[in-house]
Design a protein around this motif. Structure first.
Motif, mmCIF file in Angstrom:
data_model
loop_
_atom_site.group_PDB
_atom_site.id
_atom_site.type_symbol
_atom_site.label_atom_id
_atom_site.label_comp_id
_atom_site.label_asym_id
_atom_site.label_seq_id
_atom_site.Cartn_x
_atom_site.Cartn_y
_atom_site.Cartn_z
ATOM 1 N N PRO A 39 0.810 -1.220 0.000
ATOM 2 C CA PRO A 39 0.000 0.000 0.000
ATOM 3 C C PRO A 39 0.845 1.272 0.000
ATOM 4 C CG PRO A 39 0.128 -0.886 2.202
ATOM 5 C CD PRO A 39 0.821 -1.881 1.309
ATOM 6 N N VAL A 40 0.247 2.362 -0.457
ATOM 7 C CA VAL A 40 0.890 3.659 -0.431
ATOM 8 C C VAL A 40 -0.071 4.659 0.192
ATOM 9 C CG1 VAL A 40 0.121 4.202 -2.778
ATOM 10 C CG2 VAL A 40 2.058 5.425 -1.819
ATOM 11 N N THR A 41 0.446 5.505 1.041
ATOM 12 C CA THR A 41 -0.378 6.496 1.732
ATOM 13 C C THR A 41 0.024 7.891 1.291
ATOM 14 O OG1 THR A 41 -0.665 5.056 3.660
ATOM 15 C CG2 THR A 41 -1.089 7.411 3.972
ATOM 16 N N ILE A 42 -0.955 8.662 0.884
ATOM 17 C CA ILE A 42 -0.704 9.997 0.331
ATOM 18 C C ILE A 42 -1.405 11.049 1.189
ATOM 19 C CG2 ILE A 42 -1.088 11.500 -1.669
ATOM 20 C CD1 ILE A 42 -0.804 8.973 -3.413
ATOM 21 N N THR A 43 -0.670 12.070 1.548
ATOM 22 C CA THR A 43 -1.206 13.172 2.337
ATOM 23 C C THR A 43 -1.768 14.249 1.424
ATOM 24 O OG1 THR A 43 0.417 12.765 4.088
ATOM 25 C CG2 THR A 43 -0.638 14.922 4.057
ATOM 26 N N THR A 49 -4.816 9.343 2.542
ATOM 27 C CA THR A 49 -5.548 8.284 1.839
ATOM 28 C C THR A 49 -4.578 7.159 1.517
ATOM 29 O OG1 THR A 49 -7.215 9.749 0.882
ATOM 30 C CG2 THR A 49 -6.785 7.671 -0.276
ATOM 31 N N THR A 50 -4.976 5.956 1.842
ATOM 32 C CA THR A 50 -4.160 4.788 1.553
ATOM 33 C C THR A 50 -4.754 4.025 0.371
ATOM 34 O OG1 THR A 50 -3.436 4.552 3.852
ATOM 35 C CG2 THR A 50 -3.261 2.607 2.439
ATOM 36 N N VAL A 51 -3.904 3.759 -0.605
ATOM 37 C CA VAL A 51 -4.274 2.926 -1.741
ATOM 38 C C VAL A 51 -3.657 1.559 -1.475
ATOM 39 C CG1 VAL A 51 -4.222 2.686 -4.256
ATOM 40 C CG2 VAL A 51 -4.234 4.973 -3.231
ATOM 41 N N ALA A 142 -14.714 5.313 -2.897
ATOM 42 C CA ALA A 142 -13.400 4.745 -3.196
ATOM 43 C C ALA A 142 -12.337 5.604 -2.533
ATOM 44 C CB ALA A 142 -13.168 4.700 -4.705
ATOM 45 N N PRO A 143 -11.116 5.085 -2.356
ATOM 46 C CA PRO A 143 -10.023 5.940 -1.869
ATOM 47 C C PRO A 143 -9.907 7.181 -2.749
ATOM 48 C CG PRO A 143 -9.337 3.641 -1.935
ATOM 49 C CD PRO A 143 -10.672 3.697 -2.614
ATOM 50 N N THR A 144 -9.890 8.342 -2.110
ATOM 51 C CA THR A 144 -9.918 9.614 -2.829
ATOM 52 C C THR A 144 -8.734 10.468 -2.422
ATOM 53 O OG1 THR A 144 -12.333 9.583 -2.979
ATOM 54 C CG2 THR A 144 -11.252 11.712 -3.266
ATOM 55 N N ILE A 145 -8.019 10.971 -3.410
ATOM 56 C CA ILE A 145 -6.912 11.885 -3.163
ATOM 57 C C ILE A 145 -7.374 13.281 -3.536
ATOM 58 C CG2 ILE A 145 -4.551 12.512 -3.797
ATOM 59 C CD1 ILE A 145 -4.123 9.507 -4.433
ATOM 60 N N ALA A 146 -7.438 14.162 -2.552
ATOM 61 C CA ALA A 146 -7.863 15.543 -2.784
ATOM 62 C C ALA A 146 -6.632 16.398 -3.102
ATOM 63 C CB ALA A 146 -8.602 16.069 -1.555
#
Length: 330
Positions: A39-43, A49-51, A142-146
Motif C-alpha cells: 500500500p501507499v499512503t498519500i497526504t 488516503t491509503t491505496v 473509493a479511496p480519494t486523493i484531494a
C-alpha cells in the motif's frame, strides 16, 4: 460569479488562479516500501488516503489529472470535463487516448451519482479544488486523493509534484520519475538553445474584457511554464487597471484572452514599449490549443507547449525590433 471565476481560472483546462504553483517545498508525502509497492499512503488537503492495491478503475475529478494518468499509459474510466475548451480533441493527448471517448462526470460541478456509477476503485483529485463535504462523499465510494497543495499555507503543487503523487497512487512511481526527468531535460535544452531567455522579465497577461488585465505570477502554473524556460515572472497574480498598465511593460509580454487586433484597439495597450517594439506574443483565448496546453500543465501538454512557444519567445526576446513575432502555429 463562481462560474465566471472558474472559466478564467481553469482557462482551458486546468487551474484556479488562486491555487497556482510554487517551486518551493513539497506539498505531499507518501509512505511505501523502496520498490514503490502497495500500500501507499498519500497526504492531501483533508488528511491521508491509503491505496491498498493497484487500481484498475480510476476516475479523475480535477482539471488536469486525466493527462497525468494518460501519460502513464492508463485510461481513466471517467473524467471531469473542461469548462471552455474542446478538450476531447486536444492534440497532445490524441495518441495516448487512442480514440477512446472517456465519459464525463461533470465539468463546472462534479456529478457524484455519475462518479459512483463509474465504479471507481481510486478517485484522483490532486488539482480539483473539492470541498470537505464532496471529499467525504467521494471517500465513501473509493479511496480519494484531494488537493495536494493550494490550501492554507501549502503552496499548490508543481506538475512534478502532481506527477509524483499520481505515479505513486498508480504504482508507477519510476515511470513518472523517468518522464519527469525527460521533460525537465527538454526545458533545459530549450533554454540552452535560447540563452537570451535567462534573466529577461516576462509577463503572462489575460485580457479580462472590462478594461482590466490579469497578470499571472508564480502562484499560477501557467506562468511557471515561462519560469521553467529561464524567464523572470511576477511573484504573485494580480488584476491591474488601465492606470497601472505599465506593469505589462516587461522585456517580453505574452497576452491571452483576446486577439492581437482586439488588444491593439486599446491605444494605451498599443503604446506600451513591449508592444510597439514587437516583443509581444499573442496567443488568443484560453479556448485555443496553445494557451490550453498551459492550463493543463501536464507531462503531455508541456511537451506541446514548449514546441509551440519556443519560436515565439525566441523572436520576442532577440533584442531586434525588426523581428516579427510569429502567431501560434495551428
Amino acid at each position: 460569479m463562481r462560474t465566471s471565476y472558474l472559466r478564467i481560472a481553469a482557462g482551458a483546462a486546468a487551474v484556479a488562479l488562486v491555487a497556482g504553483c510554487s517551486s518551493d517545498g513539497s506539498s505531499s508525502s507518501t509512505n511505501s516500501d523502496e520498490s514503490g509497492a502497495f500500500p501507499v499512503t498519500i497526504t492531501h488537503h483533508f488528511g491521508e488516503t491509503t491505496v491498498d492495491s493497484e487500481p484498475s478503475s480510476i476516475v479523475t475529478i480535477g482539471f488536469n489529472e486525466q493527462d497525468f494518468v494518460l501519460a502513464l499509459g492508463v485510461k481513466p474510466v471517467a473524467t471531469r470535463g473542461n469548462l471552455s475548451y474542446d478538450y476531447r480533441n486536444r492534440p497532445w493527448a490524441q495518441e495516448a487516448l487512442g480514440g477512446t471517448d472517456i465519459p464525463e462526470v461533470g465539468s463546472e460541478e462534479l456529478n457524484l451519482e455519475q462518479i459512483a456509477n463509474a465504479g471507481p476503485d481510486l478517485i484522483l483529485g490532486p488539482y480539483s479544488f473539492i470541498e470537505q463535504g464532496q471529499y467525504d462523499q467521494l471517500s465513501e465510494m473509493a479511496p480519494t486523493i484531494a488537493d495536494i497543495g493550494g490550501y492554507d499555507d501549502v503552496p499548490a503543487a508543481t506538475w512534478q509534484q502532481e506527477f509524483e503523487v499520481i505515479g505513486k497512487a498508480l504504482g508507477m512511481e519510476q515511470e513518472a520519475a523517468d518522464q519527469t526527468a525527460e521533460l525537465e531535460q527538454k526545458f533545459q535544452t530549450t533554454q540552452d538553445e535560447n540563452p537570451q531567455f535567462a534573466g529577461k522579465t516576462l509577463t503572462l497577461g489575460f485580457d479580462m474584457g472590462d478594461g482590466t488585465y490579469l497578470v499571472l505570477g508564480e502562484d499560477d502554473i501557467r506562468a511557471l511554464f515561462f519560469k521553467d524556460l529561464g524567464f523572470e515572472i511576477p511573484a504573485v497574480t494580480e488584476t491591474i487597471s488601465p492606470e497601472n498598465l505599465n506593469k505589462l511593460d516587461t522585456d517580453v509580454l505574452v497576452m491571452a484572452g483576446a486577439s492581437r487586433e482586439q488588444l491593439l484597439a486599446d491605444p494605451l495597450f498599443a503604446a506600451l514599449n513591449v508592444v510597439s517594439q514587437d516583443r509581444t506574443a499573442y496567443i488568443g483565448a484560453f479556448s485555443e490549443d496553445l494557451p490550453s496546453a498551459l492550463g493543463y500543465s501536464s507531462p503531455l501538454s508541456l511537451n506541446y507547449a514548449i514546441d509551440g512557444f519556443a519560436p515565439m519567445l525566441a523572436a520576442a526576446s532577440d533584442n531586434d525590433p525588426s523581428t516579427v513575432v510569429p502567431a501560434p502555429a495551428n
